[in-house]
Design a protein around this motif. Sequence first.
Motif, PDB file in Angstrom:
ATOM      1  N   GLN A  31       0.956  -1.198  -0.023  1.00  0.00           N
ATOM      2  CA  GLN A  31      -0.178  -0.273   0.088  1.00  0.00           C
ATOM      3  C   GLN A  31       0.874   1.237   0.121  1.00  0.00           C
ATOM      4  O   GLN A  31       0.481   2.171  -0.426  1.00  0.00           O
ATOM      5  CB  GLN A  31      -0.743  -0.054   1.117  1.00  0.00           C
ATOM      6  CG  GLN A  31      -2.070  -1.254   1.088  1.00  0.00           C
ATOM      7  CD  GLN A  31      -2.839  -1.190   2.162  1.00  0.00           C
ATOM      8  OE1 GLN A  31      -2.732  -0.417   3.305  1.00  0.00           O
ATOM      9  NE2 GLN A  31      -3.826  -2.049   2.420  1.00  0.00           N
ATOM     10  N   ALA A  75       2.373   1.806  -3.313  1.00  0.00           N
ATOM     11  CA  ALA A  75       1.315   2.272  -4.585  1.00  0.00           C
ATOM     12  C   ALA A  75       0.858   3.729  -4.007  1.00  0.00           C
ATOM     13  O   ALA A  75       1.087   4.571  -5.144  1.00  0.00           O
ATOM     14  CB  ALA A  75      -0.149   1.524  -4.112  1.00  0.00           C
ATOM     15  N   GLU A  76       0.953   4.259  -2.917  1.00  0.00           N
ATOM     16  CA  GLU A  76       0.832   5.745  -2.650  1.00  0.00           C
ATOM     17  C   GLU A  76       1.917   6.439  -3.188  1.00  0.00           C
ATOM     18  O   GLU A  76       1.728   7.378  -3.672  1.00  0.00           O
ATOM     19  CB  GLU A  76       0.559   5.852  -1.204  1.00  0.00           C
ATOM     20  CG  GLU A  76      -0.720   5.204  -0.646  1.00  0.00           C
ATOM     21  CD  GLU A  76      -2.016   6.046  -1.036  1.00  0.00           C
ATOM     22  OE1 GLU A  76      -2.102   6.989  -1.472  1.00  0.00           O
ATOM     23  OE2 GLU A  76      -3.085   5.122  -1.031  1.00  0.00           O
ATOM     24  N   ARG A 122       4.055   5.808  -5.692  1.00  0.00           N
ATOM     25  CA  ARG A 122       3.966   5.926  -7.138  1.00  0.00           C
ATOM     26  C   ARG A 122       2.881   6.754  -7.632  1.00  0.00           C
ATOM     27  O   ARG A 122       3.002   7.392  -8.449  1.00  0.00           O
ATOM     28  CB  ARG A 122       3.743   4.382  -7.654  1.00  0.00           C
ATOM     29  CG  ARG A 122       4.975   3.506  -7.449  1.00  0.00           C
ATOM     30  CD  ARG A 122       4.756   2.224  -7.893  1.00  0.00           C
ATOM     31  NE  ARG A 122       6.230   1.300  -7.834  1.00  0.00           N
ATOM     32  CZ  ARG A 122       6.360   0.461  -8.818  1.00  0.00           C
ATOM     33  NH1 ARG A 122       5.520   0.055  -9.748  1.00  0.00           N
ATOM     34  NH2 ARG A 122       7.446  -0.058  -8.596  1.00  0.00           N
ATOM     35  N   VAL A 131      -5.750   5.578  -6.004  1.00  0.00           N
ATOM     36  CA  VAL A 131      -5.356   4.468  -5.510  1.00  0.00           C
ATOM     37  C   VAL A 131      -6.552   3.642  -4.681  1.00  0.00           C
ATOM     38  O   VAL A 131      -7.107   4.117  -3.709  1.00  0.00           O
ATOM     39  CB  VAL A 131      -4.156   4.650  -4.544  1.00  0.00           C
ATOM     40  CG1 VAL A 131      -3.398   3.248  -4.325  1.00  0.00           C
ATOM     41  CG2 VAL A 131      -3.095   5.477  -5.244  1.00  0.00           C
ATOM     42  N   HIS A 166      -6.997   0.039  -2.380  1.00  0.00           N
ATOM     43  CA  HIS A 166      -6.329  -1.077  -2.030  1.00  0.00           C
ATOM     44  C   HIS A 166      -7.151  -2.267  -1.757  1.00  0.00           C
ATOM     45  O   HIS A 166      -8.334  -2.177  -1.296  1.00  0.00           O
ATOM     46  CB  HIS A 166      -5.602  -0.772  -0.659  1.00  0.00           C
ATOM     47  CG  HIS A 166      -4.908   0.590  -0.802  1.00  0.00           C
ATOM     48  ND1 HIS A 166      -3.428   0.345  -1.287  1.00  0.00           N
ATOM     49  CD2 HIS A 166      -5.005   1.664  -0.349  1.00  0.00           C
ATOM     50  CE1 HIS A 166      -3.226   1.517  -1.285  1.00  0.00           C
ATOM     51  NE2 HIS A 166      -3.778   2.575  -0.624  1.00  0.00           N
ATOM     52  N   ASP A 216      -3.541  -6.453  -2.827  1.00  0.00           N
ATOM     53  CA  ASP A 216      -2.936  -5.757  -4.035  1.00  0.00           C
ATOM     54  C   ASP A 216      -3.455  -4.370  -3.963  1.00  0.00           C
ATOM     55  O   ASP A 216      -4.382  -4.053  -3.253  1.00  0.00           O
ATOM     56  CB  ASP A 216      -3.145  -6.157  -5.605  1.00  0.00           C
ATOM     57  CG  ASP A 216      -4.656  -6.430  -5.641  1.00  0.00           C
ATOM     58  OD1 ASP A 216      -5.343  -6.134  -4.767  1.00  0.00           O
ATOM     59  OD2 ASP A 216      -5.074  -7.060  -6.648  1.00  0.00           O
ATOM     60  N   SER A 217      -2.914  -3.532  -5.005  1.00  0.00           N
ATOM     61  CA  SER A 217      -3.330  -1.789  -5.003  1.00  0.00           C
ATOM     62  C   SER A 217      -3.340  -1.697  -6.545  1.00  0.00           C
ATOM     63  O   SER A 217      -2.631  -2.128  -7.056  1.00  0.00           O
ATOM     64  CB  SER A 217      -2.463  -0.964  -4.203  1.00  0.00           C
ATOM     65  OG  SER A 217      -2.389  -1.193  -3.062  1.00  0.00           O
ATOM     66  N   ILE A 242      -3.551   1.669  -9.050  1.00  0.00           N
ATOM     67  CA  ILE A 242      -3.600   3.009  -9.504  1.00  0.00           C
ATOM     68  C   ILE A 242      -4.134   3.398 -10.842  1.00  0.00           C
ATOM     69  O   ILE A 242      -3.869   2.457 -11.889  1.00  0.00           O
ATOM     70  CB  ILE A 242      -2.000   3.611  -9.366  1.00  0.00           C
ATOM     71  CG1 ILE A 242      -1.302   3.203  -8.280  1.00  0.00           C
ATOM     72  CG2 ILE A 242      -2.028   5.170  -9.447  1.00  0.00           C
ATOM     73  CD1 ILE A 242       0.149   3.289  -8.360  1.00  0.00           C
TER      74      ILE A 242
END
Length: 94
Positions: free
Chosen positions: A23, A26-27, A29, A52, A54, A58-59, A61
């Motif tokens: 997580q 992902a944030e 990125r 994003v 979650h 997985d996450s 975007i």
Amino acid sequence: MAEVNRNLDSYIAHLPEVRAEVQALAEARAERMRAAAESRRLTGDFAGSFNVEHGATDSVIYSNDPNALSKNYGHTAPDGTFIDGVHAFEAGIS
């Protein structure tokens, strides 16, 4: 003889530490994508369109801007000139 659990990958993916790291990545990125989109903006809509979500392991975007592909990869303006894209999606990958 050593034995490996068949579901080891699932076990690891569901560990709280692993989920938190996925997580956070992902944030981070998504922030890079927003920064790339902010580098050239008229209204800020494109940079603000990155979201994003979650899941359990997985996450995702994504951009909810209907013109995201044209803004990212480039497009031809009404007067015929080509406008380069900002390549925000690629910024999130690197």
